[in-house]
Design a protein around this motif. Structure first.
Motif, PDB file in Angstrom:
ATOM      1  N   ALA A 117       0.831  -1.209   0.000  1.00  0.00           N
ATOM      2  CA  ALA A 117       0.000   0.000   0.000  1.00  0.00           C
ATOM      3  C   ALA A 117       0.864   1.258   0.000  1.00  0.00           C
ATOM      4  CB  ALA A 117      -0.946  -0.007   1.208  1.00  0.00           C
ATOM      5  N   GLN A 118       1.966   1.229   0.732  1.00  0.00           N
ATOM      6  CA  GLN A 118       2.900   2.350   0.737  1.00  0.00           C
ATOM      7  C   GLN A 118       3.354   2.643  -0.690  1.00  0.00           C
ATOM      8  OE1 GLN A 118       4.128   4.776   2.410  1.00  0.00           O
ATOM      9  NE2 GLN A 118       5.987   5.225   1.290  1.00  0.00           N
ATOM     10  N   GLU A 119       3.700   1.617  -1.423  1.00  0.00           N
ATOM     11  CA  GLU A 119       4.142   1.793  -2.812  1.00  0.00           C
ATOM     12  C   GLU A 119       3.022   2.355  -3.679  1.00  0.00           C
ATOM     13  OE1 GLU A 119       7.102   1.731  -4.436  1.00  0.00           O
ATOM     14  OE2 GLU A 119       7.745   1.668  -2.352  1.00  0.00           O
ATOM     15  N   TYR A 120       1.816   1.883  -3.465  1.00  0.00           N
ATOM     16  CA  TYR A 120       0.675   2.379  -4.234  1.00  0.00           C
ATOM     17  C   TYR A 120       0.442   3.862  -3.954  1.00  0.00           C
ATOM     18  CZ  TYR A 120      -4.086   3.219  -5.739  1.00  0.00           C
ATOM     19  OH  TYR A 120      -5.203   3.767  -6.326  1.00  0.00           O
ATOM     20  N   TYR A 121       0.400   4.219  -2.677  1.00  0.00           N
ATOM     21  CA  TYR A 121       0.056   5.588  -2.310  1.00  0.00           C
ATOM     22  C   TYR A 121       1.176   6.598  -2.546  1.00  0.00           C
ATOM     23  CZ  TYR A 121      -4.416   4.052  -0.578  1.00  0.00           C
ATOM     24  OH  TYR A 121      -5.672   3.540  -0.509  1.00  0.00           O
ATOM     25  N   CYS A 122       2.401   6.136  -2.667  1.00  0.00           N
ATOM     26  CA  CYS A 122       3.482   7.082  -2.983  1.00  0.00           C
ATOM     27  C   CYS A 122       3.818   7.048  -4.468  1.00  0.00           C
ATOM     28  CB  CYS A 122       4.726   6.817  -2.126  1.00  0.00           C
ATOM     29  SG  CYS A 122       5.675   5.358  -2.585  1.00  0.00           S
ATOM     30  N   GLY A 123       3.003   6.366  -5.252  1.00  0.00           N
ATOM     31  CA  GLY A 123       3.213   6.326  -6.692  1.00  0.00           C
ATOM     32  C   GLY A 123       4.423   5.513  -7.114  1.00  0.00           C
ATOM     33  N   GLY A 124       4.724   4.464  -6.372  1.00  0.00           N
ATOM     34  CA  GLY A 124       5.869   3.618  -6.712  1.00  0.00           C
ATOM     35  C   GLY A 124       7.196   4.274  -6.408  1.00  0.00           C
ATOM     36  N   CYS A 125       7.231   5.035  -5.335  1.00  0.00           N
ATOM     37  CA  CYS A 125       8.429   5.816  -5.011  1.00  0.00           C
ATOM     38  C   CYS A 125       9.687   4.976  -4.798  1.00  0.00           C
ATOM     39  CB  CYS A 125       8.175   6.707  -3.800  1.00  0.00           C
ATOM     40  SG  CYS A 125       7.641   5.824  -2.316  1.00  0.00           S
ATOM     41  N   ALA A 126       9.544   3.734  -4.386  1.00  0.00           N
ATOM     42  CA  ALA A 126      10.724   2.891  -4.161  1.00  0.00           C
ATOM     43  C   ALA A 126      10.916   1.834  -5.243  1.00  0.00           C
ATOM     44  CB  ALA A 126      10.652   2.216  -2.795  1.00  0.00           C
ATOM     45  N   ILE A 127       9.878   1.568  -6.038  1.00  0.00           N
ATOM     46  CA  ILE A 127       9.991   0.508  -7.046  1.00  0.00           C
ATOM     47  C   ILE A 127       9.584   0.942  -8.447  1.00  0.00           C
ATOM     48  CG2 ILE A 127       9.699  -1.354  -5.365  1.00  0.00           C
ATOM     49  CD1 ILE A 127       6.754  -1.581  -6.440  1.00  0.00           C
ATOM     50  N   GLY A 128       9.059   2.136  -8.592  1.00  0.00           N
ATOM     51  CA  GLY A 128       8.512   2.602  -9.869  1.00  0.00           C
ATOM     52  C   GLY A 128       9.541   2.765 -10.981  1.00  0.00           C
ATOM     53  N   HIS A 129      10.799   2.771 -10.659  1.00  0.00           N
ATOM     54  CA  HIS A 129      11.865   2.944 -11.661  1.00  0.00           C
ATOM     55  C   HIS A 129      12.183   1.658 -12.419  1.00  0.00           C
ATOM     56  CE1 HIS A 129      13.720   1.393  -8.021  1.00  0.00           C
ATOM     57  NE2 HIS A 129      14.665   0.884  -8.797  1.00  0.00           N
ATOM     58  N   ASN A 130      11.628   0.529 -12.013  1.00  0.00           N
ATOM     59  CA  ASN A 130      11.945  -0.775 -12.602  1.00  0.00           C
ATOM     60  C   ASN A 130      11.190  -1.021 -13.900  1.00  0.00           C
ATOM     61  OD1 ASN A 130      13.650  -2.246 -10.523  1.00  0.00           O
ATOM     62  ND2 ASN A 130      11.941  -1.557  -9.258  1.00  0.00           N
ATOM     63  N   THR A 131      11.766  -1.888 -14.746  1.00  0.00           N
ATOM     64  CA  THR A 131      11.015  -2.397 -15.891  1.00  0.00           C
ATOM     65  C   THR A 131       9.946  -3.326 -15.348  1.00  0.00           C
ATOM     66  OG1 THR A 131      12.402  -4.355 -16.189  1.00  0.00           O
ATOM     67  CG2 THR A 131      13.092  -2.331 -17.354  1.00  0.00           C
ATOM     68  N   ILE A 132       8.921  -3.563 -16.128  1.00  0.00           N
ATOM     69  CA  ILE A 132       7.839  -4.428 -15.665  1.00  0.00           C
ATOM     70  C   ILE A 132       8.360  -5.850 -15.413  1.00  0.00           C
ATOM     71  CG2 ILE A 132       6.962  -5.073 -17.942  1.00  0.00           C
ATOM     72  CD1 ILE A 132       4.820  -4.371 -14.822  1.00  0.00           C
ATOM     73  N   SER A 133       9.273  -6.324 -16.249  1.00  0.00           N
ATOM     74  CA  SER A 133       9.790  -7.687 -16.040  1.00  0.00           C
ATOM     75  C   SER A 133      10.618  -7.779 -14.757  1.00  0.00           C
ATOM     76  CB  SER A 133      10.603  -8.166 -17.244  1.00  0.00           C
ATOM     77  OG  SER A 133      11.708  -7.323 -17.477  1.00  0.00           O
ATOM     78  N   ASP A 134      11.453  -6.776 -14.470  1.00  0.00           N
ATOM     79  CA  ASP A 134      12.210  -6.768 -13.217  1.00  0.00           C
ATOM     80  C   ASP A 134      11.271  -6.660 -12.018  1.00  0.00           C
ATOM     81  OD1 ASP A 134      14.676  -7.057 -14.422  1.00  0.00           O
ATOM     82  OD2 ASP A 134      15.239  -4.941 -14.225  1.00  0.00           O
ATOM     83  N   LEU A 135      10.253  -5.817 -12.165  1.00  0.00           N
ATOM     84  CA  LEU A 135       9.297  -5.638 -11.077  1.00  0.00           C
ATOM     85  C   LEU A 135       8.584  -6.952 -10.754  1.00  0.00           C
ATOM     86  CD1 LEU A 135       8.218  -3.412  -9.221  1.00  0.00           C
ATOM     87  CD2 LEU A 135       6.426  -3.001 -10.912  1.00  0.00           C
ATOM     88  N   VAL A 136       8.119  -7.644 -11.779  1.00  0.00           N
ATOM     89  CA  VAL A 136       7.422  -8.920 -11.571  1.00  0.00           C
ATOM     90  C   VAL A 136       8.372  -9.961 -10.977  1.00  0.00           C
ATOM     91  CG1 VAL A 136       6.314 -10.876 -12.748  1.00  0.00           C
ATOM     92  CG2 VAL A 136       5.644  -8.528 -13.313  1.00  0.00           C
ATOM     93  N   LEU A 137       9.557 -10.101 -11.568  1.00  0.00           N
ATOM     94  CA  LEU A 137      10.494 -11.145 -11.159  1.00  0.00           C
ATOM     95  C   LEU A 137      11.101 -10.913  -9.780  1.00  0.00           C
ATOM     96  CD1 LEU A 137      12.025 -13.733 -11.937  1.00  0.00           C
ATOM     97  CD2 LEU A 137      13.761 -12.249 -12.981  1.00  0.00           C
ATOM     98  N   TYR A 138      11.475  -9.673  -9.508  1.00  0.00           N
ATOM     99  CA  TYR A 138      12.221  -9.403  -8.270  1.00  0.00           C
ATOM    100  C   TYR A 138      11.401  -8.802  -7.131  1.00  0.00           C
ATOM    101  CZ  TYR A 138      16.406 -10.197 -11.061  1.00  0.00           C
ATOM    102  OH  TYR A 138      17.370 -10.752 -11.854  1.00  0.00           O
ATOM    103  N   TRP A 139      10.198  -8.304  -7.421  1.00  0.00           N
ATOM    104  CA  TRP A 139       9.440  -7.657  -6.357  1.00  0.00           C
ATOM    105  C   TRP A 139       8.056  -8.278  -6.177  1.00  0.00           C
ATOM    106  CZ3 TRP A 139       5.340  -4.633  -4.671  1.00  0.00           C
ATOM    107  CH2 TRP A 139       5.557  -3.942  -3.480  1.00  0.00           C
ATOM    108  N   ILE A 140       7.273  -8.365  -7.253  1.00  0.00           N
ATOM    109  CA  ILE A 140       5.895  -8.836  -7.126  1.00  0.00           C
ATOM    110  C   ILE A 140       5.830 -10.315  -6.731  1.00  0.00           C
ATOM    111  CG2 ILE A 140       3.740  -9.279  -8.385  1.00  0.00           C
ATOM    112  CD1 ILE A 140       4.293  -6.640  -9.918  1.00  0.00           C
ATOM    113  N   ILE A 141       6.562 -11.169  -7.437  1.00  0.00           N
ATOM    114  CA  ILE A 141       6.505 -12.607  -7.119  1.00  0.00           C
ATOM    115  C   ILE A 141       7.056 -12.889  -5.722  1.00  0.00           C
ATOM    116  CG2 ILE A 141       7.372 -14.898  -7.730  1.00  0.00           C
ATOM    117  CD1 ILE A 141       7.048 -14.050 -10.691  1.00  0.00           C
TER     118      ILE A 141
END
Length: 181
Positions: A117-141
């Motif tokens: 929720a922190q990431e959602y409400y800050c507009g991806g302030c800590a993870i928003g710089h990633n490519t979608i594939s990096d985000l899925v592989l290294y953060w979402i999963i």
């Protein structure tokens, strides 16, 4: 009455304990655990992760962001509760043990949802710089596991606790009706 246990829950609590300890060590030992630190060799995979999630990176450390260590402190509490559940359920056979496991899983789930929720409400302030594939592989999963599995544990242990409360209520009602006769 024996404590009802579930192998998959016990394995989750057991296997995640060293993983969490390793993560807590990284967080509490920053900057020594980070790239360039004398202890970085212990946490080599975090070389990638501190670039994926800035909460774990230099920016958060230098800005004095306390969230990383605050969530790590809660990880310590959760892990002690997980291990207490394992001991109380499997070794001592304490019937309220599922309540400890349930509370620990609720903590894990709540903290992880807060993290997302922190990431959602800050507009991806800590993870928003990633490519979608990096985000899925290294953060979402990897982080998603800490939502999905605790949710399943909350459901399973919640049902077990509920079943036990219903059974106890029936026994009490039967005992009360027996006294009236």
């Amino acid at each position: 009455m024996a404590v009802k246990t579930h192998t998959w829950i016990s394995l989750w609590f057991l296997v995640t304990a060293p993983v969490i300890a390793w993560d807590v060590g990284y967080c509490f030992m920053r900057p020594r655990s980070m790239v360039g630190g004398d202890l970085h060799w212990i946490w080599k995979p975090y070389e990638i992760y501190q670039e994926i999630d800035y909460v774990y990176g230099v920016k958060a450390l230098e800005s004095g962001d306390g969230f990383t260590n605050a969530q790590s402190l809660l990880n310590v509490v959760e892990t002690f509760m997980n291990l207490a559940y394992l001991y109380l359920a499997h070794v001592s056979g304490w019937s309220p043990a599922p309540l400890i496991g349930f509370a620990a899983a609720v903590m894990t789930l709540s903290k992880t949802v807060l993290y997302w929720a922190q990431e959602y409400y800050c507009g991806g302030c800590a993870i928003g710089h990633n490519t979608i594939s990096d985000l899925v592989l290294y953060w979402i999963i990897p982080n998603g596991l800490w939502i999905v599995i605790p949710t399943l544990i909350v459901i399973r242990l919640g049902q077990d606790i509920s079943d036990n409360l219903v059974a106890a209520d029936r026994i009490a009602a039967k005992a009360a009706s027996g006294k009236q006769q």
